[in-house]
Design an enzyme around this catalytic site. Structure first.
Site: not given
Length: 150
Positions: A25, A75, A136
Site C-alpha cells: 500500500c 475518482h 475498502e
C-alpha cells in the site's frame, strides 16, 4: 416514540498511497469503497408533515453525504500533504487530475473519522450520527461509532 436507526449506503472509487508503509500500500493504488452511514433519531410524529414517520428523508441524507464525501472523493487520489508524495500530487494536479491533500495518512481508519466529522456538521439538530462503516475491500473495513467517541 422510539429512537430509530436508518442506514444509507454509498459507493465511490478513490486512489491513495500510504507513505512510509512497509507493504504494497506504499504504492499508489485504488479501492472501490463502500460507505454505510447510520443515523439515529425519533421519527417525525406530526401527521401534517410530509415527512411524517421518517427519521430523516433518505434523499436528505443522500444529499449531505454526496456533497461532503462522494462528490469530493470519487475518482480522486488522496495523499497526505506532508509526505514526499506531494511532488506526485502536484504533477497530477498540473495534468488535470483530481487530487485531495489531507492532513493525515489516508488509511480507512483516518478517512472514516474525517467523514464522520464532515457528516456530523451537516445533520439536522434532531438527528445524530450513530455509525459509519467504510469498506475498502470485500474483507476489510473500518467502523466509527458515536458511542466510542463520546
Amino acid at each position: 416514540m422510539s429512537n430509530i436507526r436508518i442506514t444509507k449506503e454509498f459507493s465511490f472509487e478513490t486512489g491513495h498511497a500510504l507513505y512510509g508503509y512497509d507493504g504494497k500500500c506504499k504504492n499508489v493504488h485504488g479501492h472501490s469503497y463502500k460507505l454505510s452511514v447510520t443515523v439515529i433519531g425519533v421519527p417525525i410524529s406530526d401527521k401534517t408533515n410530509v415527512k411524517y414517520g421518517m427519521v430523516i428523508d433518505f434523499s436528505d441524507l443522500k444529499k449531505i453525504v454526496t456533497e461532503e464525501i462522494v462528490d469530493h472523493f470519487d475518482h480522486a487520489t488522496v495523499f497526505n500533504q506532508t509526505t514526499p508524495h506531494i511532488e506526485l500530487a502536484n504533477e497530477l494536479k498540473n495534468r488535470g487530475h483530481h487530487v485531495i491533500l489531507v492532513d493525515y495518512q489516508p488509511t480507512s481508519e483516518n478517512m472514516v473519522t474525517d467523514f464522520a466529522n464532515k457528516i456530523q456538521k451537516r445533520l439536522p439538530d434532531a438527528i445524530r450520527l450513530h455509525s459509519l462503516k467504510l469498506q475498502e475491500t470485500d474483507s476489510s473495513y473500518a467502523e466509527w461509532y458515536a458511542s466510542d467517541n463520546a
